[in-house]
Design an enzyme around this catalytic site. Structure first.
Site, PDB file in Angstrom:
ATOM      1  N   SER A 161       0.830  -1.197   0.000  1.00 13.56           N
ATOM      2  CA  SER A 161       0.000   0.000   0.000  1.00 13.56           C
ATOM      3  C   SER A 161       0.877   1.265   0.000  1.00 13.56           C
ATOM      4  O   SER A 161       1.694   1.443  -0.895  1.00 13.56           O
ATOM      5  CB  SER A 161      -0.966  -0.031   1.175  1.00 13.56           C
ATOM      6  OG  SER A 161      -1.980   0.939   1.022  1.00 13.56           O
ATOM      7  N   GLU A 255      -9.796  -3.513  -6.445  1.00 12.61           N
ATOM      8  CA  GLU A 255      -9.067  -2.468  -5.714  1.00 12.61           C
ATOM      9  C   GLU A 255      -9.208  -1.117  -6.405  1.00 12.61           C
ATOM     10  O   GLU A 255      -9.179  -1.033  -7.640  1.00 12.61           O
ATOM     11  CB  GLU A 255      -7.578  -2.802  -5.633  1.00 12.61           C
ATOM     12  CG  GLU A 255      -7.236  -4.001  -4.792  1.00 12.61           C
ATOM     13  CD  GLU A 255      -5.777  -3.968  -4.352  1.00 12.61           C
ATOM     14  OE1 GLU A 255      -5.297  -2.881  -3.963  1.00 12.61           O
ATOM     15  OE2 GLU A 255      -5.128  -5.023  -4.392  1.00 12.61           O
ATOM     16  N   HIS A 285      -7.757  -5.110  -1.313  1.00 13.56           N
ATOM     17  CA  HIS A 285      -6.514  -4.390  -1.055  1.00 13.56           C
ATOM     18  C   HIS A 285      -5.624  -5.138  -0.052  1.00 13.56           C
ATOM     19  O   HIS A 285      -6.095  -5.600   0.978  1.00 13.56           O
ATOM     20  CB  HIS A 285      -6.856  -2.993  -0.531  1.00 13.56           C
ATOM     21  CG  HIS A 285      -5.682  -2.092  -0.352  1.00 13.56           C
ATOM     22  ND1 HIS A 285      -4.871  -1.702  -1.392  1.00 13.56           N
ATOM     23  CD2 HIS A 285      -5.171  -1.491   0.764  1.00 13.56           C
ATOM     24  CE1 HIS A 285      -3.931  -0.902  -0.938  1.00 13.56           C
ATOM     25  NE2 HIS A 285      -4.083  -0.765   0.367  1.00 13.56           N
TER      26      HIS A 285
END
Length: 309
Positions: A161, A255, A285
């Site tokens: 991320s 996502e 995610h």
């Protein structure tokens, strides 16, 4: 009706495989349903419980050693294995929280799988410490450990991320400083454009059970208060990618970040950067961190092969 015993024995492995497959599929759907329920309730505290120090459950199997270099902090995992290579890990959390327990478990498992040491960098976070404080922590720890000989020539940078975006930014910063670069990059659902202005995001934003779009936009404002989201050290999508090391990118098709990652892969390819790109159907995610899921285990095995290849 008489049952052929030989046929029954021959069929048992197939029946067993079908049951295992069905269970693994149901388990994935169950986890997704639980996350979605928490999202609908607005209860993200269930997931956001910071673990600045390694969870006690890991101390029985792994060795940890604190790092503090002029206020830049982190941890070694299995430092004795550093001669075999070092995994430098940057956690996600929108630049405002983390590391989480699941992230500690992920990188400890990776260290075990590849027989290397790991360095978890607990970089400073917004809003108390906006950009570029955290990025400078990464640079300080990596370059200092390199100068001391603690990080050998063979090291690798991993991030999920926000940590994935920071891994690219840190590599570019090290390139500018003419410091040794990581041999390879592993990026899990990386956040590549903090402006979130790609109109295609609308196609999958509602499907992203892990990442509330408004929350991620708020995190971007906290991390970059002046709003300069097109700074390449903030959003790698706008930077020069030439010279980046071989890169593995993994993410799910459900996502919000899907579209920017596809653009980034095209950019890497055009710059002749070696890239291995993996999309996992309907996965959420940073699913790659969730080892209980078959998709998470598959992603980790692919990472191990990538590092060892």
């Amino acid at each position: 009706m008489k049952i052929n015993k030989n046929l029954l024995v021959a069929a048992l492995p197939l029946v067993g495989a079908a049951v295992v497959y069905k269970w693994s599929t149901w388990k994935t759907e169950l986890v997704k349903a639980l996350i979605k329920r928490q999202k609908e309730k607005g209860d993200y505290n269930r997931f956001i419980k910071n673990f600045p120090d390694p969870p006690e459950s890991l101390h029985k199997k792994y060795t940890f050693e604190k790092i503090d270099i002029s206020g830049a902090r982190g941890y070694w995992i299995n430092k004795a294995k550093a001669s075999k290579g070092v995994l430098v890990y940057l956690h996600g959390g929108g630049y405002v929280f983390g590391p989480l327990e699941v992230q500690w478990k992920y990188i400890a498992r990776m260290s075990d799988e590849v027989g290397m040491a790991a360095v978890v960098i607990d970089y400073k976070m917004a809003p108390e410490h906006p950009f570029p404080a955290g990025l400078h922590d990464v640079e300080k720890i990596v370059t200092t450990l390199q100068a001391e000989g603690a990080i050998p020539g063979a090291y690798y940078m991993l991030g999920d991320s926000a940590g994935g975006g920071m891994a690219i930014a840190a590599t570019n910063l090290l390139m500018e400083k003419k410091a040794p670069l990581p041999e390879k990059l592993i990026l899990m659902s990386p956040w590549l454009d903090l402006s979130m202005r790609n109109p295609a995001i609308a196609f999958t934003a509602d499907k992203d059970i892990m990442l509330p779009l408004e929350e991620i936009k708020n995190s971007a404002k906290k991390y970059v208060p002046d709003g300069d989201f097109q700074n390449p050290l903030v959003s790698p999508l706008y930077g020069n990618v030439a010279g980046l090391p071989p890169t593995l990118i993994q993410l799910g098709t459900a996502e919000a970040f899907l579209w920017d990652n596809r653009k980034f892969v095209q950019k890497l390819t055009e710059a002749n950067v070696e890239v291995q790109y993996e999309e996992y159907a309907e996965m959420f995610h940073v699913f790659a961190l969730v080892h209980m899921l078959k998709e998470g285990r598959q992603a980790l095995k692919s990472q191990v092969r990538f590092l060892e290849g």
